[in-house]
Design an enzyme around this catalytic site. Structure first.
Site, PDB file in Angstrom:
ATOM      1  N   ARG A  81     -56.671  63.111 -65.187  1.00 44.26           N
ATOM      2  CA  ARG A  81     -55.943  63.850 -64.143  1.00 44.26           C
ATOM      3  C   ARG A  81     -56.468  63.464 -62.760  1.00 44.26           C
ATOM      4  NH1 ARG A  81     -57.982  70.127 -63.981  1.00 44.26           N
ATOM      5  NH2 ARG A  81     -60.167  69.808 -64.516  1.00 44.26           N
ATOM      6  N   ASP A 117     -69.920  61.305 -69.470  1.00 43.79           N
ATOM      7  CA  ASP A 117     -68.837  60.913 -68.564  1.00 43.79           C
ATOM      8  C   ASP A 117     -68.881  61.697 -67.259  1.00 43.79           C
ATOM      9  OD1 ASP A 117     -67.996  62.936 -70.605  1.00 43.79           O
ATOM     10  OD2 ASP A 117     -66.268  63.122 -69.294  1.00 43.79           O
ATOM     11  N   LYS A 157     -58.506  64.683 -58.152  1.00 42.22           N
ATOM     12  CA  LYS A 157     -58.478  65.609 -59.287  1.00 42.22           C
ATOM     13  C   LYS A 157     -57.164  66.369 -59.186  1.00 42.22           C
ATOM     14  CE  LYS A 157     -61.759  68.725 -61.626  1.00 42.22           C
ATOM     15  NZ  LYS A 157     -63.066  69.410 -61.453  1.00 42.22           N
TER      16      LYS A 157
END
Length: 448
Positions: free
Chosen positions: A89, A250, A109
């Site tokens: 996203r 991540d 984001k």
């Protein structure tokens, strides 16, 4: 300074990313622009219309990336390896040179779906964006190396989420940081056994993010540079009383910058078991376990670098983490207390005394540091040991700033976060948010 566009990421080639198109939002209502951060990259002079064109409609900056890029990576999520993730996203929107002469990224984001969205809508809730502003502003004020929330634009869509009342308002956020290369970026290449791409990525990080020569063993050079940054990150979280909540591989940036804030919290008291995420039922990323979690992630990076280096020097580098963490913890504690050590001082004993006393007294963390800044200690017999130890340090910062005359410290706990959001959600009142940002920055000036 003037805006200096870059496109260094393109030197890595298209194996590292997927060109994507931003979502076409029904509305673009500017809610927050970080002119302080904009001044560090030469963009503080943008009009609101120009700001929205770049950070709401993602009009490219001339000389920077011609198209947004969704970055590819893997990651351990709560220590379970997942090869099916990436920018789901968000995307890398632009690169530029910052005021320190280093490469900077604009990452997004909530900017729409990508090939890595899986079943997600690629969107961000407005509340999530507001929370990220509060997290990054507070962390920056407390001396944590963090990404900066650069822009928040409301986008006029109704989103449905399972963990908050729905439908809820939508937004797109832009963050400014030195990189969006993650440990998971390396994990993907190790998973694919792509030695050539791993060599290119190591070189990219060393030359663009660390500005150091790769040397005879570039993989080792990278790890040796990364470890102290992660030690500083872990220590700064502890002294700030901050719980990131999702310290997956991540979410660990190769620059050592804190970023990507989801279920974060500041713990009111020195409680090692305090967790931020309701789904962290095992307390893997609890307040007191964050140094362990970050070191575990560093070990995963070292494991990927075996593709390029013998194991023995990598292990030797990992062995330096505990000492690096202790040194970083001492430095962070001295900074927040506004003191420096003398030859008679015993920083390790002071830290242990603060740890044990705060656990026993349950004095709020922010109250303790507020009362103790400049080489003092709170009143009461419970603080006698701290008072005796801190007498061997010298104050290096004064309490002259008006902040120190306030009735109490500037804090950022969940009740206030929810109250700030409620004012926006119920009355579209952005005053409390902007007032809080101003108060946080005022505290940051006093601490600096």
């Amino acid at each position: 300074m003037d805006f200096s566009p870059q496109q260094a990421i393109l030197t890595l080639g298209d194996a590292f990313y997927d060109p994507v198109a931003p979502a076409d939002f029904p509305q673009t209502i500017l809610r927050f622009r970080n002119d302080r951060a904009a001044a560090t990259v030469g963009l503080e002079g943008l009009s609101d219309e120009q700001w929205i064109a770049h950070f709401g409609r993602f009009q490219p900056f001339e000389g920077s990336l011609p198209r947004p890029l969704a970055l590819r990576y893997h990651g351990h999520q709560f220590r379970v390896y997942n090869p099916d993730i990436g920018d789901g996203r968000g995307f890398l929107f632009a690169q530029m040179t910052g005021e320190d002469g280093r490469l900077m990224d604009f990452g997004t984001k909530g900017s729409g779906q990508t090939p890595w969205s899986r079943f997600g809508d690629g969107r961000l809730t407005l509340k999530g964006g507001v929370r990220e502003i509060l997290a990054t502003e507070m962390l920056q004020a407390l001396g944590v190396n963090t990404s900066k929330t650069f822009s928040l634009i409301e986008t006029g869509e109704a989103l449905h989420r399972g963990d908050e009342p729905s439908p809820t308002r939508s937004a797109v956020m832009v963050r400014l940081s030195h990189s969006h290369v993650r440990i998971g970026t390396f994990q993907r290449l190790a998973y694919l056994k792509d030695t050539e791409s791993m060599q290119a990525l190591v070189d990219y990080v060393l030359r663009n993010l660390y500005t150091v020569d790769p040397g005879e063993n570039p993989a080792l050079t990278l790890l040796q540079n990364f470890i102290p940054r992660c030690a500083e990150l872990a220590a700064s979280y502890m002294i700030a009383g901050f719980v990131h909540g999702v310290l997956n591989t991540d979410n660990i940036n190769l620059t050592g910058e804190s970023f990507d804030y989801g279920p974060w919290r500041f713990t009111p008291e020195w409680e090692p078991g305090f967790t931020a995420a309701y789904f962290d039922q095992q307390g893997l990323y609890a307040f007191g376990r964050q140094p362990e979690a970050i070191f575990w992630n560093v070990m995963q990076l070292a494991g990927t670098l075996r593709l390029l280096s013998d194991e023995a020097p990598l292990i030797a580098a990992l062995d330096t983490f505990p000492d690096a963490y202790e040194a970083a913890l001492t430095a962070a504690m001295m900074r927040r207390l506004g003191i420096a050590a003398t030859p008679l001082a015993n920083p390790a004993a002071l830290i242990l005394a603060i740890d044990s006393t705060l656990r026993e007294t349950r004095l709020p963390i922010d109250r303790f540091f507020f009362d103790s800044f400049g080489g003092r200690a709170p009143d009461g017999a419970a603080f006698d040991e701290i008072r005796a130890l801190i007498a061997d340090f010298v104050p290096v910062r004064t309490r002259d700033h008006p902040y120190w005359s306030d009735a109490g410290p500037c804090s950022m706990h969940i009740e206030e976060v929810e109250a700030i959001w409620s004012a926006i959600d119920e009355r579209d009142d952005w005053g409390p948010l902007h007032a809080k940002v101003a108060a946080i920055r005022r505290m940051g000036t006093a601490l600096a």
